[in-house]
Design an enzyme around this catalytic site. Structure first.
Site, PDB file in Angstrom:
ATOM      1  N   GLU A  96       0.834  -1.203   0.000  1.00 40.18           N
ATOM      2  CA  GLU A  96       0.000   0.000   0.000  1.00 40.18           C
ATOM      3  C   GLU A  96       0.867   1.249   0.000  1.00 40.18           C
ATOM      4  O   GLU A  96       1.988   1.240   0.520  1.00 40.18           O
ATOM      5  CB  GLU A  96      -0.900   0.010   1.246  1.00 40.18           C
ATOM      6  CG  GLU A  96      -1.985  -1.039   1.163  1.00 40.18           C
ATOM      7  CD  GLU A  96      -2.792  -1.182   2.442  1.00 40.18           C
ATOM      8  OE1 GLU A  96      -3.946  -1.592   2.359  1.00 40.18           O
ATOM      9  OE2 GLU A  96      -2.263  -0.909   3.535  1.00 40.18           O
ATOM     10  N   CYS A 109       3.401   8.553   0.901  1.00 37.19           N
ATOM     11  CA  CYS A 109       4.045   7.647   1.849  1.00 37.19           C
ATOM     12  C   CYS A 109       4.232   6.308   1.131  1.00 37.19           C
ATOM     13  O   CYS A 109       3.245   5.660   0.776  1.00 37.19           O
ATOM     14  CB  CYS A 109       3.127   7.527   3.057  1.00 37.19           C
ATOM     15  SG  CYS A 109       3.714   6.412   4.306  1.00 37.19           S
ATOM     16  N   CYS A 116       7.270  -6.577   7.295  1.00 37.08           N
ATOM     17  CA  CYS A 116       8.457  -6.024   7.956  1.00 37.08           C
ATOM     18  C   CYS A 116       8.925  -7.002   9.012  1.00 37.08           C
ATOM     19  O   CYS A 116       8.117  -7.619   9.703  1.00 37.08           O
ATOM     20  CB  CYS A 116       8.120  -4.680   8.607  1.00 37.08           C
ATOM     21  SG  CYS A 116       9.555  -3.907   9.397  1.00 37.08           S
ATOM     22  N   CYS A 120       7.976  -4.403  15.694  1.00 41.54           N
ATOM     23  CA  CYS A 120       7.590  -3.400  16.703  1.00 41.54           C
ATOM     24  C   CYS A 120       6.182  -3.719  17.193  1.00 41.54           C
ATOM     25  O   CYS A 120       5.286  -4.000  16.390  1.00 41.54           O
ATOM     26  CB  CYS A 120       7.639  -1.990  16.111  1.00 41.54           C
ATOM     27  SG  CYS A 120       9.254  -1.588  15.422  1.00 41.54           S
ATOM     28  N   CYS A 123       2.890  -1.855  15.807  1.00 43.21           N
ATOM     29  CA  CYS A 123       2.737  -1.665  14.367  1.00 43.21           C
ATOM     30  C   CYS A 123       2.097  -2.882  13.708  1.00 43.21           C
ATOM     31  O   CYS A 123       2.597  -4.004  13.837  1.00 43.21           O
ATOM     32  CB  CYS A 123       4.115  -1.390  13.758  1.00 43.21           C
ATOM     33  SG  CYS A 123       4.090  -1.271  11.961  1.00 43.21           S
ATOM     34  N   CYS A 338      -0.533   5.906  10.163  1.00 43.80           N
ATOM     35  CA  CYS A 338       0.768   5.303  10.495  1.00 43.80           C
ATOM     36  C   CYS A 338       0.566   3.987  11.225  1.00 43.80           C
ATOM     37  O   CYS A 338      -0.187   3.936  12.201  1.00 43.80           O
ATOM     38  CB  CYS A 338       1.556   6.199  11.448  1.00 43.80           C
ATOM     39  SG  CYS A 338       2.136   7.700  10.727  1.00 43.80           S
TER      40      CYS A 338
HETATM   41  N1  SAH Z   1      10.022   1.141   9.331  1.00 39.98           N
HETATM   42  C1  SAH Z   1      10.155   2.534   9.352  1.00 39.98           C
HETATM   43  C2  SAH Z   1       9.167   3.239   8.459  1.00 39.98           C
HETATM   44  C3  SAH Z   1       7.764   2.734   8.464  1.00 39.98           C
HETATM   45  S1  SAH Z   1       6.860   2.945   9.977  1.00 39.98           S
HETATM   46  C4  SAH Z   1      10.093   3.080  10.760  1.00 39.98           C
HETATM   47  O1  SAH Z   1       9.719   2.340  11.657  1.00 39.98           O
HETATM   48  O2  SAH Z   1      10.458   4.229  10.944  1.00 39.98           O
HETATM   49  C5  SAH Z   1       6.467   4.666   9.893  1.00 39.98           C
HETATM   50  C6  SAH Z   1       6.113   5.314  11.242  1.00 39.98           C
HETATM   51  O3  SAH Z   1       4.875   4.823  11.736  1.00 39.98           O
HETATM   52  C7  SAH Z   1       7.137   5.059  12.342  1.00 39.98           C
HETATM   53  O4  SAH Z   1       7.537   6.271  12.930  1.00 39.98           O
HETATM   54  C8  SAH Z   1       6.391   4.225  13.348  1.00 39.98           C
HETATM   55  O5  SAH Z   1       6.873   4.444  14.646  1.00 39.98           O
HETATM   56  C9  SAH Z   1       4.964   4.720  13.138  1.00 39.98           C
HETATM   57  N2  SAH Z   1       3.955   3.772  13.601  1.00 39.98           N
HETATM   58  C10 SAH Z   1       3.961   2.440  13.465  1.00 39.98           C
HETATM   59  N3  SAH Z   1       2.851   1.901  14.022  1.00 39.98           N
HETATM   60  C11 SAH Z   1       2.123   2.932  14.521  1.00 39.98           C
HETATM   61  C12 SAH Z   1       0.867   3.017  15.185  1.00 39.98           C
HETATM   62  N4  SAH Z   1       0.142   1.926  15.447  1.00 39.98           N
HETATM   63  N5  SAH Z   1       0.411   4.239  15.534  1.00 39.98           N
HETATM   64  C13 SAH Z   1       1.120   5.340  15.264  1.00 39.98           C
HETATM   65  N6  SAH Z   1       2.317   5.324  14.606  1.00 39.98           N
HETATM   66  C14 SAH Z   1       2.816   4.131  14.250  1.00 39.98           C
HETATM   67 FE1  SF4 Z   2       8.630  -2.230  10.705  1.00 37.37          FE
HETATM   68 FE2  SF4 Z   2       6.434  -1.116  11.676  1.00 37.37          FE
HETATM   69 FE3  SF4 Z   2       8.621  -1.225  13.198  1.00 37.37          FE
HETATM   70 FE4  SF4 Z   2       8.555   0.438  11.067  1.00 37.37          FE
HETATM   71  S1  SF4 Z   2       7.292   0.549  12.897  1.00 37.37           S
HETATM   72  S2  SF4 Z   2      10.211  -0.970  11.655  1.00 37.37           S
HETATM   73  S3  SF4 Z   2       7.293  -0.801   9.645  1.00 37.37           S
HETATM   74  S4  SF4 Z   2       7.453  -2.990  12.441  1.00 37.37           S
END
Ligand code: SAH
Ligand code: SF4
Length: 358
Positions: A96, A109, A116, A120, A123, A338
């Site tokens: 996406e 974006c 991934c 985290c 996420c 995000c």
């Molecule tokens: N992998 C990279 C880029 C993709 S994630 C990274 O982690 O930076 C992009 C952003 O979305 C990151 O700053 C991450 O902390 C944020 N993010 C991920 N899950 C989220 C959530 N459930 N609510 C708000 N922000 C989130």
């Molecule tokens: Fe991967 Fe989501 Fe962590 Fe970014 S925030 S590194 S996309 S698991």
């Protein structure tokens, strides 16, 4: 015989590799720039349309190269006008991209991986695990498709690598894509308007600074290792002091700051104490902070903090002279905020994984 010939995607080639390939076949190197301008400035997908090349050359090229593109399988438009594109890749994987409206322009974006591996806890993309890296063409084509979909007065000027995946875990393809996105004979975006966001793959940060000029965003999300270890497994490999040392050395475009992203999760990292420690931690850096209230999704126990708590956290940072902006993600109603990108996991056979991994 045509069927036996190996057909390459021109969008996976750099200008140098294209011109080397052409010269190895006795074709003048300057043709590379000419062909790329058709591909990236005019969005042409057939060699037959390249009218300043001879008919023979057009035919010869079309037998050896393809010009790929991505056509969205679905486009969802949010109440706030952001648009989420769902793309089906050649192997039936899905990714996406999200177009985000700004006052005078659009920001796209983009995704860098299918899934991934970073895991985290907050996420949704991370929950599905890693499936595969995207090729340069698959990254570039997200931009081409968004450009093709926009026909209003606001241009697409900004690219952020904040979609699905960890861009530094797909280093070669991402760097190659950034080069073509910013190249004179490529998509001609200003490198001051391209931002790469990383969870902190420190081993690649130094190389990145050497290889391309881009803005850097770092998903910090905690001011100490204990808190960060609990939500971001990568912190056990590259703890905060190593990460910030690499950030300090990172060569930014002039007068730019590193953006530290901080997903605020109730009771995990959102106290006044966390805010004060964050302020102290970032003092040696040219840093600004984006506070992103946690976007919830099905199956998580994590909670979004009350607004008052987010404001109190923000005030501590601004009192310490930081630019700290609360980013309420756009596109929440279409699953485009995000951390909400999941790109049809069911179609990728990942539903079971989702249930069992956490
Ligand atoms: N992998 C990279 C880029 C993709 S994630 C990274 O982690 O930076 C992009 C952003 O979305 C990151 O700053 C991450 O902390 C944020 N993010 C991920 N899950 C989220 C959530 N459930 N609510 C708000 N922000 C989130
Ligand atoms: Fe991967 Fe989501 Fe962590 Fe970014 S925030 S590194 S996309 S698991």
């Amino acid at each position: 015989m045509l069927a036996m010939r190996c057909v390459q995607d021109i969008k996976d080639m750099t200008e140098d590799s294209l011109s080397a390939w052409l010269t190895s076949h006795g074709i003048a190197a300057y043709r590379a720039a000419q062909i790329l301008r058709w591909v990236y400035h005019r969005n042409v997908t057939e060699f037959s349309s390249m009218t300043d090349l001879s008919k023979d050359l057009r035919q010869w090229l079309s037998e050896r190269l393809i010009i790929s593109r991505l056509v969205p399988e679905q486009v969802l438009t949010s109440e706030d006008t952001s648009r989420k594109f769902l793309f089906r890749l050649h192997d039936s994987r899905y990714i996406e991209s999200v177009l985000i409206p700004e006052r005078s322009h659009w920001t796209l974006c983009v995704s860098s991986q299918v899934g991934c591996a970073m895991g985290c806890k907050f996420c949704l993309t991370g929950r599905g695990g890693w499936v595969r890296n995207l090729k340069p063409a698959e990254i570039i084509n997200q931009v081409c498709a968004a450009q093709a979909a926009l026909c209003d007065t606001h241009p697409l000027t900004n690219i952020v690598f904040m979609g699905m995946g960890e861009p530094l875990a797909n280093y070669r393809s991402v760097v190659q894509a950034i080069r073509m996105i910013t190249a004179e004979n490529g998509l001609q975006f200003s490198n001051r308007r391209v931002t790469l966001s990383t969870a902190g793959v420190v081993s690649k940060l130094r190389e990145l600074g050497r290889d391309v000029t881009v803005n850097l965003a770092v998903s910090l999300n905690a001011p100490d290792d204990d808190t960060r270890n609990a939500i971001m497994p990568i912190n056990k490999v590259f703890p905060i002091d190593t990460l910030l040392a690499a950030c300090k050395r990172f060569p930014l475009p002039s007068r730019r700051m590193i953006t530290f992203e901080y997903v605020m999760i109730a009771g995990v990292n959102d106290s006044a104490n966390h805010a004060r420690r964050l302020a102290k931690l970032l003092r040696p850096l040219r840093a600004k902070i984006n506070l992103i209230p946690f976007n919830s999704f099905e199956g998580t126990d994590l909670k979004t903090p009350e607004e008052a708590r987010v404001s109190a956290f923000q005030k501590i940072l601004t009192d310490h002279h930081y630019t700290a902006i609360v980013r309420h993600s756009k596109g929440g109603d279409i699953g485009a905020a995000c951390g909400q990108l999941r790109a049809n996991f069911a179609a990728q056979g990942l539903t079971q994984h989702l249930g069992s991994a956490y």
